[in-house]
Design an enzyme around this catalytic site. Structure first.
Site, PDB file in Angstrom:
ATOM      1  N   ASP A   8       0.859  -1.176   0.000  1.00 55.98           N
ATOM      2  CA  ASP A   8       0.000   0.000   0.000  1.00 55.98           C
ATOM      3  C   ASP A   8       0.899   1.230   0.000  1.00 55.98           C
ATOM      4  O   ASP A   8       2.124   1.125  -0.137  1.00 55.98           O
ATOM      5  CB  ASP A   8      -0.978  -0.032   1.177  1.00 55.98           C
ATOM      6  CG  ASP A   8      -0.321   0.100   2.538  1.00 55.98           C
ATOM      7  OD1 ASP A   8       0.909   0.292   2.616  1.00 55.98           O
ATOM      8  OD2 ASP A   8      -1.056   0.008   3.544  1.00 55.98           O
ATOM      9  N   CYS A  65       2.876  -3.192   4.230  1.00 51.86           N
ATOM     10  CA  CYS A  65       2.020  -2.087   4.628  1.00 51.86           C
ATOM     11  C   CYS A  65       2.684  -1.421   5.827  1.00 51.86           C
ATOM     12  O   CYS A  65       3.869  -1.633   6.064  1.00 51.86           O
ATOM     13  CB  CYS A  65       0.593  -2.547   4.923  1.00 51.86           C
ATOM     14  SG  CYS A  65       0.389  -3.688   6.317  1.00 51.86           S
ATOM     15  N   GLY A  66       1.946  -0.634   6.578  1.00 56.80           N
ATOM     16  CA  GLY A  66       2.549   0.058   7.708  1.00 56.80           C
ATOM     17  C   GLY A  66       3.108  -0.878   8.765  1.00 56.80           C
ATOM     18  O   GLY A  66       4.236  -0.714   9.223  1.00 56.80           O
ATOM     19  N   THR A  67       2.325  -1.885   9.158  1.00 56.47           N
ATOM     20  CA  THR A  67       2.765  -2.836  10.190  1.00 56.47           C
ATOM     21  C   THR A  67       2.953  -4.256   9.662  1.00 56.47           C
ATOM     22  O   THR A  67       3.551  -5.084  10.335  1.00 56.47           O
ATOM     23  CB  THR A  67       1.737  -2.922  11.331  1.00 56.47           C
ATOM     24  OG1 THR A  67       0.505  -3.433  10.793  1.00 56.47           O
ATOM     25  CG2 THR A  67       1.531  -1.573  12.000  1.00 56.47           C
ATOM     26  N   GLY A  70      -2.213  -5.996   8.769  1.00 50.72           N
ATOM     27  CA  GLY A  70      -3.416  -5.987   7.933  1.00 50.72           C
ATOM     28  C   GLY A  70      -3.238  -6.828   6.681  1.00 50.72           C
ATOM     29  O   GLY A  70      -4.140  -7.567   6.272  1.00 50.72           O
ATOM     30  N   ASN A  99       6.082 -23.585   9.163  1.00 55.49           N
ATOM     31  CA  ASN A  99       4.685 -23.335   8.815  1.00 55.49           C
ATOM     32  C   ASN A  99       4.390 -23.362   7.323  1.00 55.49           C
ATOM     33  O   ASN A  99       3.250 -23.229   6.925  1.00 55.49           O
ATOM     34  CB  ASN A  99       4.243 -21.987   9.392  1.00 55.49           C
ATOM     35  CG  ASN A  99       4.341 -21.987  10.896  1.00 55.49           C
ATOM     36  OD1 ASN A  99       3.612 -22.706  11.567  1.00 55.49           O
ATOM     37  ND2 ASN A  99       5.269 -21.207  11.437  1.00 55.49           N
ATOM     38  N   LYS A 136       1.153 -30.726  11.686  1.00 55.12           N
ATOM     39  CA  LYS A 136       0.521 -29.476  12.116  1.00 55.12           C
ATOM     40  C   LYS A 136       0.089 -28.641  10.913  1.00 55.12           C
ATOM     41  O   LYS A 136      -1.009 -28.082  10.887  1.00 55.12           O
ATOM     42  CB  LYS A 136       1.478 -28.679  12.999  1.00 55.12           C
ATOM     43  CG  LYS A 136       1.852 -29.415  14.277  1.00 55.12           C
ATOM     44  CD  LYS A 136       3.003 -28.735  14.971  1.00 55.12           C
ATOM     45  CE  LYS A 136       3.587 -29.653  16.029  1.00 55.12           C
ATOM     46  NZ  LYS A 136       4.881 -29.214  16.512  1.00 55.12           N
TER      47      LYS A 136
END
Length: 151
Positions: A8, A65-67, A70, A99, A136
């Site tokens: 973004d 994005c910023g963090t 999101g 993962n 898992k």
């Protein structure tokens, strides 16, 4: 390895740094540049990249994005995508090795350029280790299939 990347407005400066860095690692970095043709926020940008990774157009994807939070949330809404936000190299390595995540998200307001490059390097140089993590990851995939089957 073909890696799609997008961001973004908060991630624009970091995105170009990461594209250049991926190319120094001899990886094919494809900037989807969703903002070039769309007025959009991170949900649409993240969803667009995640759908293309899920469709196997790309081996992996990176969203900024910023963090990073999101973007991870929206990418994880796409069946077949496992996304995670990383702020350190150990987590980035484990994101893939433990993962089997196919999308990495970064926060441009959280990590600086040098740390971001180190995180990306740790993630792209890692492969799914299987072993004790395999059941898992398979269980997560089963739960994903169940969740989307009931919709």
């Amino acid at each position: 390895m073909r890696i799609a990347i997008d961001c973004d407005d908060a991630g624009l400066p970091l995105k170009q740094i990461i594209v250049d860095h991926l190319r120094t690692l001899s990886l094919e970095a494809v900037d989807l540049d969703y903002l070039r043709e769309h007025k959009a926020d991170y949900p649409d940008i993240g969803h667009h990249l995640a759908k293309r990774v899920a469709a196997k157009e790309y081996d992996r994807g990176i969203l900024i994005c910023g963090t990073g939070l999101g973007m991870a949330m929206v990418a994880n809404k796409v069946p077949g995508v496992f996304a995670g936000t990383c702020h350190d190299t150990f987590s980035a390595e484990r994101l893939k090795k433990s993962n089997d995540a196919n999308v990495l998200t970064l926060g441009a307001r959280v990590v600086g350029p040098e740390l971001a490059k180190a995180i990306v390097t740790a993630w792209v140089k890692s492969d799914f280790a299987g072993g004790g993590s395999a059941p898992k990851v398979e269980r997560m995939r089963e739960l994903e299939r169940e969740a989307y089957a009931t919709r």
